[in-house]
Design an enzyme around this catalytic site. Structure first.
Site, PDB file in Angstrom:
ATOM      1  CB  SER A  84      -0.993   0.082   1.287  1.00  0.00           C
ATOM      2  OG  SER A  84      -1.603  -1.166   1.431  1.00  0.00           O
TER       3      SER A  84
HETATM    4  N1  SAH Z   1      -0.886  -4.930   4.068  1.00  0.00           N
HETATM    5  C1  SAH Z   1      -0.169  -5.197   3.086  1.00  0.00           C
HETATM    6  C2  SAH Z   1      -0.974  -4.844   1.750  1.00  0.00           C
HETATM    7  C3  SAH Z   1      -1.070  -5.829   0.655  1.00  0.00           C
HETATM    8  S1  SAH Z   1      -2.300  -5.944  -0.834  1.00  0.00           S
HETATM    9  C4  SAH Z   1       1.188  -4.558   2.748  1.00  0.00           C
HETATM   10  O1  SAH Z   1       1.794  -3.707   3.819  1.00  0.00           O
HETATM   11  O2  SAH Z   1       2.071  -4.892   1.785  1.00  0.00           O
HETATM   12  C5  SAH Z   1      -3.422  -6.732  -0.001  1.00  0.00           C
HETATM   13  C6  SAH Z   1      -3.271  -8.279   0.500  1.00  0.00           C
HETATM   14  O3  SAH Z   1      -4.331  -8.872   0.914  1.00  0.00           O
HETATM   15  C7  SAH Z   1      -2.720  -9.040  -0.713  1.00  0.00           C
HETATM   16  O4  SAH Z   1      -1.538  -9.948  -0.235  1.00  0.00           O
HETATM   17  C8  SAH Z   1      -3.788 -10.162  -1.031  1.00  0.00           C
HETATM   18  O5  SAH Z   1      -3.088 -11.598  -1.353  1.00  0.00           O
HETATM   19  C9  SAH Z   1      -4.422 -10.034   0.619  1.00  0.00           C
HETATM   20  N2  SAH Z   1      -5.708 -10.758   0.503  1.00  0.00           N
HETATM   21  C10 SAH Z   1      -6.690 -10.524  -0.372  1.00  0.00           C
HETATM   22  N3  SAH Z   1      -7.796 -11.094   0.145  1.00  0.00           N
HETATM   23  C11 SAH Z   1      -7.591 -11.614   1.383  1.00  0.00           C
HETATM   24  C12 SAH Z   1      -8.022 -12.340   2.182  1.00  0.00           C
HETATM   25  N4  SAH Z   1      -9.508 -13.047   2.018  1.00  0.00           N
HETATM   26  N5  SAH Z   1      -7.415 -13.176   3.075  1.00  0.00           N
HETATM   27  C13 SAH Z   1      -6.023 -12.661   3.511  1.00  0.00           C
HETATM   28  N6  SAH Z   1      -5.408 -11.959   2.411  1.00  0.00           N
HETATM   29  C14 SAH Z   1      -5.915 -11.396   1.569  1.00  0.00           C
END
Ligand code: SAH
Length: 234
Positions: A83
């Site tokens: 993000s």
């Molecule tokens: N918090 C992260 C942002 C990653 S983007 C950071 O600081 O880098 C969002 C993430 O959510 C992705 O890695 C995606 O695979 C995950 N995601 C999406 N749906 C999800 C679910 N149902 N359960 C767990 N993770 C999920």
């Protein structure tokens, strides 16, 4: 991270090293990033200090290193994103983290948001549905000295065995407010959830009151990758 090993060895026994290079240039860029976040309205000192401390350039592919301290989201593995720093700071600030808060993060991704929460004094539980990212980030965070409780699974279900949580942060665009997560929020707890499908989401602050009822406050427009159901292995 660089890993070496032969194809006949189990992957866990590969020798992995990470070049933790964090010099004056990166520290200077982080100070500038903190100023940008302050100018955009981030005022929680704990959050600003965490961003000043954490080497975000190590959370992205080395080819994107130059962009790591711009206030922008960047591609990570498995088609996902780390993000934008402002979004991470905003969601963390919204949650008013207190030392010792149990925080559940949905979407570990690169691990950067988890690191920010840990630096703010939270006890962090983080769920990731993509096995490739989960494995990579688990090793990486440990190398940086961060040890959240990491779970490979579907964030829609939360972690009932570890509930209740004082705070929950969803870092993917949720088409609904997951019922299980509302249940796992402690009375008096806060949840930050980017709500809605399509290109843009509304950030919602959900508060669970002492009597178990909820209030919702809209906090502005953001963009996230979608929150998907189930788990995924490469
Ligand atoms: N918090 C992260 C942002 C990653 S983007 C950071 O600081 O880098 C969002 C993430 O959510 C992705 O890695 C995606 O695979 C995950 N995601 C999406 N749906 C999800 C679910 N149902 N359960 C767990 N993770 C999920």
């Amino acid at each position: 991270m660089q890993c070496t090993g032969s194809g006949s060895m189990p992957k866990e026994t590969y020798f992995c090293t990470m070049l933790i290079q964090d010099g004056y240039a990166e520290k200077g860029m982080r100070r500038q990033l903190v100023q940008i976040l302050k100018d955009k309205g981030i005022s929680d000192e704990k959050v600003l200090q965490a961003i000043e401390k954490i080497p975000r350039h190590l959370f992205v592919d080395s080819a994107l290193k130059e962009l790591a301290y711009k206030d922008m989201a960047l591609r990570i593995a498995a088609g996902q994103t780390i993000s934008q720093p402002y979004t991470v700071a905003f969601q963390t600030q919204m949650l008013r983290i207190k030392k010792g808060d149990k925080v559940l993060e949905i979407g570990t991704g690169s691990g950067y948001q988890a690191a920010v929460l840990l630096e703010c004094g939270a006890k962090v539980y983080s769920i990731e549905r993509q096995k490739e990212l989960f494995d990579k980030t688990k090793v990486f965070l440990a190398q940086l000295g961060y040890a959240p409780k990491m779970v490979f699974g579907d964030g829609y279900k939360g972690l009932p065995g570890y509930a209740p949580f004082q705070k929950i942060v969803i870092t993917a665009a949720a088409p609904v407010i997951p019922e299980a997560l509302l249940e796992q929020l402690a009375p008096g707890g806060l949840m930050s959830i980017p709500f809605g499908e399509g290109d843009q989401q509304k950030m919602i602050l959900v508060e669970k009151l002492a009597d178990g009822s909820f209030t919702q406050t809209e906090m502005g427009d953001f963009r996230f990758v979608p929150m998907l159901h189930g788990t995924q292995r490469p």
